[in-house]
Motif scaffolding. Structure first.
Motif, PDB file in Angstrom:
ATOM      1  N   LEU A 141       0.722  -1.236  -0.056  1.00 51.93           N
ATOM      2  CA  LEU A 141      -0.038   0.020  -0.132  1.00 51.93           C
ATOM      3  C   LEU A 141       0.790   1.166   0.100  1.00 51.93           C
ATOM      4  N   ASP A 142       2.073   1.152  -0.361  1.00 53.36           N
ATOM      5  CA  ASP A 142       3.028   2.190   0.004  1.00 53.36           C
ATOM      6  C   ASP A 142       2.883   3.174   1.146  1.00 53.36           C
ATOM      7  N   ALA A 143       2.774   2.207   2.344  1.00 54.14           N
ATOM      8  CA  ALA A 143       2.526   2.668   3.675  1.00 54.14           C
ATOM      9  C   ALA A 143       3.579   2.440   4.583  1.00 54.14           C
ATOM     10  N   VAL A 144       4.877   2.665   4.112  1.00 50.77           N
ATOM     11  CA  VAL A 144       6.049   2.259   4.877  1.00 50.77           C
ATOM     12  C   VAL A 144       6.242   3.251   5.870  1.00 50.77           C
ATOM     13  N   PRO A 145       6.377   3.047   7.118  1.00 45.59           N
ATOM     14  CA  PRO A 145       6.605   4.318   8.080  1.00 45.59           C
ATOM     15  C   PRO A 145       8.001   5.142   7.921  1.00 45.59           C
ATOM     16  N   ASN A 146       7.967   6.354   7.981  1.00 46.34           N
ATOM     17  CA  ASN A 146       9.169   7.013   7.865  1.00 46.34           C
ATOM     18  C   ASN A 146      10.117   6.601   9.072  1.00 46.34           C
ATOM     19  N   PRO A 147      11.469   6.638   8.892  1.00 47.40           N
ATOM     20  CA  PRO A 147      12.092   7.084   7.506  1.00 47.40           C
ATOM     21  C   PRO A 147      12.498   5.944   6.669  1.00 47.40           C
ATOM     22  N   GLY A 148      11.880   4.763   6.676  1.00 48.13           N
ATOM     23  CA  GLY A 148      11.877   3.666   5.774  1.00 48.13           C
ATOM     24  C   GLY A 148      11.937   4.170   4.231  1.00 48.13           C
ATOM     25  N   LEU A 149      12.586   3.570   3.693  1.00 42.28           N
ATOM     26  CA  LEU A 149      12.741   3.856   1.926  1.00 42.28           C
ATOM     27  C   LEU A 149      12.310   2.631   1.362  1.00 42.28           C
ATOM     28  N   LEU A 150      11.151   2.714   0.722  1.00 44.15           N
ATOM     29  CA  LEU A 150      10.790   1.563  -0.282  1.00 44.15           C
ATOM     30  C   LEU A 150      11.183   1.787  -1.746  1.00 44.15           C
ATOM     31  N   SER A 151      11.665   0.642  -2.262  1.00 43.73           N
ATOM     32  CA  SER A 151      12.160   0.545  -3.559  1.00 43.73           C
ATOM     33  C   SER A 151      11.536  -0.567  -4.399  1.00 43.73           C
ATOM     34  N   GLY A 152      11.818  -0.613  -5.582  1.00 44.93           N
ATOM     35  CA  GLY A 152      11.375  -1.667  -6.571  1.00 44.93           C
ATOM     36  C   GLY A 152       9.993  -1.335  -7.132  1.00 44.93           C
ATOM     37  N   GLU A 153       9.366  -2.253  -7.693  1.00 42.49           N
ATOM     38  CA  GLU A 153       8.285  -1.810  -8.363  1.00 42.49           C
ATOM     39  C   GLU A 153       6.926  -2.480  -7.719  1.00 42.49           C
ATOM     40  N   ILE A 154       5.964  -1.967  -7.591  1.00 41.82           N
ATOM     41  CA  ILE A 154       4.628  -2.268  -6.995  1.00 41.82           C
ATOM     42  C   ILE A 154       3.646  -1.897  -8.015  1.00 41.82           C
ATOM     43  N   VAL A 155       2.926  -2.797  -8.690  1.00 42.47           N
ATOM     44  CA  VAL A 155       2.130  -2.575  -9.612  1.00 42.47           C
ATOM     45  C   VAL A 155       0.448  -3.020  -9.292  1.00 42.47           C
ATOM     46  N   HIS A 156      -0.497  -2.160  -9.455  1.00 42.10           N
ATOM     47  CA  HIS A 156      -1.778  -2.697  -9.194  1.00 42.10           C
ATOM     48  C   HIS A 156      -2.551  -2.923 -10.647  1.00 42.10           C
ATOM     49  N   ARG A 157      -3.123  -3.911 -11.061  1.00 40.25           N
ATOM     50  CA  ARG A 157      -3.881  -4.091 -12.140  1.00 40.25           C
ATOM     51  C   ARG A 157      -5.287  -4.357 -12.034  1.00 40.25           C
ATOM     52  N   SER A 158      -6.064  -3.491 -12.504  1.00 37.52           N
ATOM     53  CA  SER A 158      -7.520  -3.496 -12.211  1.00 37.52           C
ATOM     54  C   SER A 158      -8.194  -4.545 -13.105  1.00 37.52           C
ATOM     55  N   SER A 159      -9.592  -4.634 -12.729  1.00 40.02           N
ATOM     56  CA  SER A 159     -10.164  -5.741 -13.756  1.00 40.02           C
ATOM     57  C   SER A 159     -10.365  -5.417 -15.278  1.00 40.02           C
ATOM     58  N   ASP A 160     -10.053  -4.106 -15.745  1.00 42.37           N
ATOM     59  CA  ASP A 160      -9.905  -3.806 -16.902  1.00 42.37           C
ATOM     60  C   ASP A 160      -8.760  -3.969 -17.445  1.00 42.37           C
ATOM     61  N   GLY A 161      -7.697  -4.400 -16.787  1.00 43.48           N
ATOM     62  CA  GLY A 161      -6.237  -4.330 -17.496  1.00 43.48           C
ATOM     63  C   GLY A 161      -5.556  -3.258 -17.254  1.00 43.48           C
ATOM     64  N   THR A 162      -5.947  -2.098 -16.581  1.00 41.09           N
ATOM     65  CA  THR A 162      -5.176  -1.026 -16.388  1.00 41.09           C
ATOM     66  C   THR A 162      -4.189  -1.192 -15.364  1.00 41.09           C
ATOM     67  N   GLU A 163      -2.945  -0.782 -15.522  1.00 41.81           N
ATOM     68  CA  GLU A 163      -1.923  -1.127 -14.689  1.00 41.81           C
ATOM     69  C   GLU A 163      -1.617   0.395 -13.979  1.00 41.81           C
ATOM     70  N   THR A 164      -1.374   0.456 -12.613  1.00 34.26           N
ATOM     71  CA  THR A 164      -0.896   1.619 -12.037  1.00 34.26           C
ATOM     72  C   THR A 164       0.266   1.268 -11.098  1.00 34.26           C
ATOM     73  N   ASP A 165       1.325   2.098 -11.264  1.00 32.68           N
ATOM     74  CA  ASP A 165       2.359   1.961 -10.419  1.00 32.68           C
ATOM     75  C   ASP A 165       2.193   2.508  -9.244  1.00 32.68           C
ATOM     76  N   ILE A 166       1.904   1.799  -8.034  1.00 32.19           N
ATOM     77  CA  ILE A 166       1.708   2.541  -6.759  1.00 32.19           C
ATOM     78  C   ILE A 166       2.477   3.476  -6.402  1.00 32.19           C
TER      79      ILE A 166
END
Length: 362
Positions: free
Chosen positions: A67-92
């Motif tokens: 959910l991109d909800a990492v508490p500060n001062p944590g640093l989140l890296s990489g790729e997290i993609v949500h894919r909706s039911s219609d196939g639309t992809e969103t990089d969270i």
């Protein structure tokens, strides 16, 4: 992406992923301490994925990363993609804060540990539902009708619960009210972090039965995070095992129970209380899981592993395919299956599949 990450991704691929994580990591101390280390994971639309491991293994951080909800001062890296039911992809990780706030309840919702602390003690349960609906510009009348239906699905009296303060409800009732609140905006994915940890065994089983029913009725995808492998095994389609902030094994539930390839997974199974096995066969896991600031070299499990070799102490194991869709990050997975017999008696049933049965007191 490294060859190791590619093998891990291929072993856990999904045909219709709702979430795709690639090499997701969370670091503190300017990158000096990993609390999530290179996790690649795909969550299939419509499945229930159980994520298990000891306390401190990184399970909750994995949930926060989704959910991109990492508490500060944590640093989140990489790729997290949500894919909706219609196939639309969103990089969270690319979303603005306003977009992220909408997604967290409308597309992906989360039930945190400790239901009582999730509610404002000065506000009735009804107020929490209304506040959530208003914050997302949802139709209040339609939303409250859905809330009543969800509460009924969870074997609660909607009038009684909505007109109660949190302290007027039992622990099991409060937890179920929180589940209903998390679903009031009709999200695609429900992430639950130790949602039954503070409840007695009977209430835990009842909630799992009810979650199975909700999954069927509302076509939900669920991630269920727990340290209790047998508990989630009755509900989950697949199991993922974490150790020292890494994903070390993933497989269909039945195959994981019967043919786990990682020595840690087999140790988890053998440490599980089992009424059918003699007491002397119970095997607690020696040692303790490592802290982020003191990770062993090579395979992090090697100080506790009976099969560890010099290679394990020096090299990080790649992801090996045990069978199709079943991967384990271990050099010696074949030896583990042969040399670490399981005393765990499979008690998986279909109790969670139908969602039948009432829960505790209304």
């Amino acid at each position: 992406m490294s060859m190791e990450r590619t093998k891990q991704r291929d072993a856990i691929g999904a045909s219709d992923p709702i979430i795709r994580m690639n090499d997701a990591s969370v670091t503190y101390d300017d990158g000096g301490s990993y609390v999530l280390d290179g996790v690649s994971l795909e969550i299939e639309r419509g499945e229930i994925l159980g994520i298990v491991g000891e306390s401190g293994s990184g399970k909750s951080m994995l949930a926060s990363a989704m959910l991109d909800a990492v508490p500060n001062p944590g640093l989140l890296s990489g790729e997290i993609v949500h894919r909706s039911s219609d196939g639309t992809e969103t990089d969270i990780l690319e979303l603005a804060q306003s977009e992220l706030r909408s997604m967290r309840w409308e597309e992906i919702s989360m039930v945190f540990q400790g239901a009582m602390s999730s509610f404002n003690p000065t506000m009735k349960i009804r107020g929490h539902f209304v506040e959530t609906l208003d914050a997302h510009d949802a139709d209040r009348a339609a939303g409250m009708e859905r809330a009543r239906e969800l509460l009924s699905d969870l074997y609660l009296d909607p009038d009684r619960v909505l007109d109660s303060y949190p302290h007027e409800l039992s622990g099991g009732m409060t937890q179920r009210a929180l589940i209903a609140l998390s679903l009031v905006l009709d999200p695609d994915l429900l992430v639950m972090d130790e949602p039954t940890a503070a409840l007695d065994l009977l209430m835990q089983r009842s909630i799992l039965q009810l979650l199975g029913g909700l999954r069927e009725k509302y076509d939900l995808t669920m991630v269920f995070i727990t340290h209790d492998l047998p508990l989630v095994a009755a509900l989950a389609d697949r199991l993922a095992v974490m150790y020292a902030f890494k994903l070390v094994e993933i497989a269909d539930t039945r195959e994981m129970i019967e043919d786990a390839g990682h020595p840690y997974t087999r140790a988890l199974l053998n440490s599980t209380p089992n009424l059918d096995a003699p007491l002397e066969e119970m095997r607690p896991i020696d040692g303790k899981s490592p802290a982020p600031i003191n990770l062993p070299s090579g395979c992090a499990y090697h100080p506790r592993c009976p099969l560890a070799t010099e290679q394990c102490r020096e090299e990080v194991p790649g992801y090996h395919e045990v069978t199709a869709g079943h991967g384990a990050a271990c050099f010696h997975w074949e030896e583990a299956i042969e040399e670490i017999p399981l005393n765990y008696t499979d008690s998986l049933g279909d109790t969670a599949a139908t969602g039948g049965g009432a829960a505790d007191e209304q």
